[in-house]
Write a protein that holds these residues in place. Structure first.
Motif, mmCIF file in Angstrom:
data_model
loop_
_atom_site.group_PDB
_atom_site.id
_atom_site.type_symbol
_atom_site.label_atom_id
_atom_site.label_comp_id
_atom_site.label_asym_id
_atom_site.label_seq_id
_atom_site.Cartn_x
_atom_site.Cartn_y
_atom_site.Cartn_z
ATOM 1 N N GLU A 1 1.847 -8.820 -3.791
ATOM 2 C CA GLU A 1 1.624 -9.090 -2.369
ATOM 3 C C GLU A 1 2.205 -10.450 -1.990
ATOM 4 N N SER B 1 2.308 -3.807 -2.997
ATOM 5 C CA SER B 1 1.617 -2.729 -3.706
ATOM 6 C C SER B 1 0.294 -3.280 -4.225
ATOM 7 N N LYS C 1 -3.262 -9.114 -9.440
ATOM 8 C CA LYS C 1 -1.949 -8.795 -8.868
ATOM 9 C C LYS C 1 -1.086 -10.049 -8.863
ATOM 10 N N ASP D 1 -0.119 -4.118 -7.043
ATOM 11 C CA ASP D 1 0.276 -5.079 -8.073
ATOM 12 C C ASP D 1 1.002 -6.308 -7.546
#
Length: 189
Positions: free
Chosen positions: A106, A102, A72, A104
């Motif tokens: 942070e 999400s 991510k 994906d």
């Protein structure tokens, strides 16, 4: 048309096709990241440098590394309770994470307060930061490994664990310009 004229026309046509192909390829080259507003302070990394592999302490007191976020895009923000520009940008970081967080993407807060969670958790609660947790780098080992010049400093780390760039100083992280910059990096990773 003479043979010489025919060759000249072919050369011109070939040169035009080559120029069109090169122009098309140049258009397909990766565009520069969008930088407006506070994001003009964002400095993209010139090379693929991996994020440091130094542990820091989660809010639960467990040692973790940035490697645990592989897969991510992560916005790592170094801050402290005694740093006015850090405190100023905390609400915008929380709003950014609420909107864009999400599987994906942070936001990861890392406090360098020496007292760790016993200092920063009540401080965040008093500020009304309820949906964004912090971790601790009480000895500033990770901060030094990043070679951060001061506080606040925020790094954007790609899903592959490489540093995409950094922003020194505070910013409105929930602004349209910041979201556009983050979308640029999350979509191109």
């Amino acid at each position: 048309m003479s043979w010489i004229a025919s060759v000249t026309v072919r050369k011109i046509a070939l040169a035009a096709m080559l120029a069109a192909a090169l122009a098309s390829q140049a258009g397909m080259a990766r565009a520069e990241p969008p930088q407006q507003g506070d994001m003009v302070k964002f400095v993209p990394s010139a090379e693929d440098r991996p994020a440091p592999d130094i542990p820091f302490i989660s809010a639960e007191g467990q040692p973790i590394k940035l490697d645990s976020y592989r897969g991510k895009t992560v916005l790592v923000n170094f801050w402290a309770t005694w740093c006015p520009p850090c405190v100023k940008e905390l609400p915008s970081l929380e709003r950014l994470n609420a909107e864009m967080g999400s599987p994906d993407f942070e936001v990861v807060l890392i406090s360098i307060d020496r007292g760790g969670a016993r200092i920063y958790e009540p401080f965040l609660e008093k500020l009304g930061i309820a949906n964004l947790r912090s971790a601790a780098d009480s000895k500033a080992d990770l901060l030094r490994a990043f070679k951060a010049p001061g506080l606040p400093t925020t790094y954007l780390i790609g899903p592959d664990g490489t540093i995409r760039g950094r922003l020194v100083g505070d910013a409105e992280w929930d602004s349209a310009a910041a979201k556009e910059l983050i979308k640029y990096y999350t979509s191109s990773s």
